[in-house]
Scaffold this active site. Structure first.
Site: not given
Lengths: 424, 424
Positions: A14, A105, A132, A134, A186, A189, A200, A204
């Protein structure tokens, strides 16, 4: 031209995306906003690691103090990931009066009160659109467009990995194969736990709920179930009945109490978010004035995430006053853990008389009523056969109690329970 | 507590909705933002007309100067509709240093440069989220979340009346019946021209394109075709081929030129906005970083529109600096009126040999290639039969020239041409 001296904490995917996007949009910022960003310093772990972007070596540092103590730097973008040391570094930046933009996050959901307190102390900005979904502007929408509303509910597909896996399972793949494919591409993970078990999405949802309901929601307030025990068979039976399986994050306010849950659920195919598939995310929000709106798009990826980071950087550069979230102990939500939803039970039972009677006895004991019972195929010999039972919307805790009893029946083998949302 | 003294220009349906919403959210504004709105003055045409909200008579006025000259009033919300006198009133408010919030797409699309100049002169804010797509925060998204992107295209369903009519036609109704039903339900005006012939969508697309591409786009820059000549038959033939008919507003940047068009078009059923039906609106945006995002929701209605107006009012109250759009003559867009799209032709032709050869001769003369030819049913006796011809994406101007020749063929009766978007 106003130049904003900036530092990055981390330079992973990123971070590299943000670096590239700042370069791509350089002329637009200059001509539209008379603005330039200079990336003066980048905190890295290893000075010699090869990078996807060309950065002169003398801008790299392994010492966070060089950034904290640089008075020219007014904006810090954080891409380290994980709670610590990211949270502490961000707190130090905010206390030094530097605005922070983060895509993290985990750090935000776990350390938001102290980060927010630090920001309020110095008037620095704390922006987190990228944390949150993208590139989807859901944070800005809650902060600035829906402040005219009392938000009633949020329902989101906010984990792209789960959505990809479930989309592939609905096309006929088994869970393990879909996960392996997501890892190859990809989209998952090497250790997929945080995505597939819901941690995750829990982070969020805590962030979204805090903004939507004005309460200090933490990750511990969110009930969470993952997708790893789902079967292709159950998906298929649900599909035959007109339902699409999604990993949903749901937040509802009901009589002053919040219902916060992340879990797989069937939606009717006609629901607007049922058709959001693959790595896309969607957030469906109901407000008392706006009625319902939906935002969707790529929920992850370097450039969509960079889009949100850079838009936050422009906000830092162009706003005089930054929005702040005031966390007070008194502002904790009252939780309602006994929410109402429909249920889809995929059971494997022995094909002999009396089993269904026992099953219905348990449901009726807990005040639950079945909406449909389907036996998708006949038994051959003495094998267990699948039976699908759906219930009318009922209380969560009653259903859980009934499930304990159902699982204890000797004639019942596997029991997969999937919630059903938006059935009315 | 900070009290914002406010005036309304007009008190129709949206004005009443805003009045009610300000009252409903009063406590939330006080507790979350320490903010109160006081509606001091309301400009009306008739003091004695009955209203849907209870407003004390002494706040009503028929004299706009009372508002212009009231130094306490810092925020004016405009709900008059139409270009004049609304635009001139708003300009006077801005020149008097009062921020303006408007839901008036017509006044904005036609008088934006002078309104913007007035706002920039005094530093007052000019906000207009409610002017496009009711409660959907598409303006804020373009202004603040996508400033990190070069927007490549916008594709929108931005007229709820057209979308409702086309949704009903896809369920089997004829145009006239669907329109009559929309009028009964209050989804279409007694004179539906502005909606069904595309003028409404043209205003909205001009506003969106100005923000997305940073050019001064006017309504005259937008090519426009309405939906009134569409037939249920053509919709049905398209549906059989997997397409959904929508009234689309499309803006694309291609090699520094803008393509701006409003017209009916078929989309593949799988496209995210193909399933947006009824009175819903959706805007699908592609950017160089964010990839694609979609916003959808109720595009009209008193309360969804009020949601956007009130969120703009809160922005006026809480921001120190207001975003401004600088209109300069030099900033006019270069238009590209020869865009590329696929075509769906629904022809009624005499069922005799040689007709198709002539048709293909014309297409080939203009360099167009057919992708499919279908004769959905056999002719009975000497009647004309429907023939569906689809073309591969081709230049707009070549297609228009070919259509002139096709319509001139004696064997060809009616010719309905519908564009096809997003076919790749």
């Amino acid at each position: 031209m106003k130049t904003i001296h900036t530092a990055f904490l981390g330079l992973g995917n990123v971070g590299c995306g943000v670096y590239r996007l700042l370069d791509m949009q350089k002329e637009a910022f200059a001509s539209r906003s008379d603005l330039a960003f200079s990336v003066d310093r980048i905190l890295v772990r290893d000075l010699d690691r090869p990078r996807r972007v060309k950065v002169s070596r003398d801008r790299l540092t392994v010492d966070v103090d060089e950034i904290v103590n640089d008075p020219d730097i007014t904006l810090v973008a954080e891409f380290m990931g994980g709670i610590e040391p990211a949270a502490t570094y961000m707190e130090r930046m905010l206390l030094a009066g530097k605005s922070v933009v983060t895509a993290n996050k985990q750090a935000l959901a776990n350390a938001w009160p102290r980060l927010s307190a630090a920001a309020m102390k110095t008037g620095a900005g704390l922006y987190f659109e990228a944390s949150v979904c993208g590139g989807i502007p859901v944070i800005e929408t809650l902060l600035s467009s829906l402040q005219s509303n009392r938000v009633e509910s949020i329902m989101g597909i906010i984990n792209g990995t789960c959505n990809y896996i479930l989309s592939r399972m609905s096309e006929g793949m088994e869970y393990e194969d879909a996960l392996a494919e997501a890892q190859e591409k990809g989209l998952a993970e090497p250790d997929p736990t945080a995505d597939v078990e819901g941690a995750d999405a829990t982070c969020k949802l805590a962030i979204l709920s805090t903004l939507a309901f004005g309460k200090s929601v933490t990750v511990d307030d969110v009930y969470c179930e993952g997708i790893s025990s789902l079967t292709r068979e159950a998906l298929q039976f649900g599909a035959d009945m007109g339902y699409t399986l999604k990993s949903l994050a749901v937040a509802k306010e009901k009589d002053g109490r919040l219902q916060l849950h992340v879990h797989p659920a069937f939606l009717p195919n006609r629901h607007p978010i049922a058709s959001v598939s693959g790595a896309y995310n969607a957030v469906y929000i109901r407000g008392n004035a706006v009625e319902d709106i939906m935002l969707s798009g790529k929920g992850a990826g370097d450039m969509p995430t960079a889009s949100s980071v850079v838009s936050d950087m422009v906000k830092v550069a162009t706003r005089q006053v930054h929005p702040a979230v005031d966390f007070q102990e008194s502002n904790r939500p009252y939780l309602d853990e006994d929410w109402i939803c429909g249920n889809f039970l995929c059971l494997h039972v022995e094909d002999k008389s009396g089993v269904m009677a026992k099953l219905f006895g348990i449901l009726s004991h807990y005040g639950l009523s079945a909406a449909s019972v389907t036996q998708p195929r006949r038994a051959e010999k003495a094998e267990r056969v699948p039976v699908i039972v759906t219930t009318y919307p009922c209380r969560e805790q009653a259903m859980r109690a009934a499930l304990v009893d159902i699982r204890a029946l000797p004639e019942v083998g596997s029991v997969l329970r999937i919630r059903m949302e938006e059935m009315e």
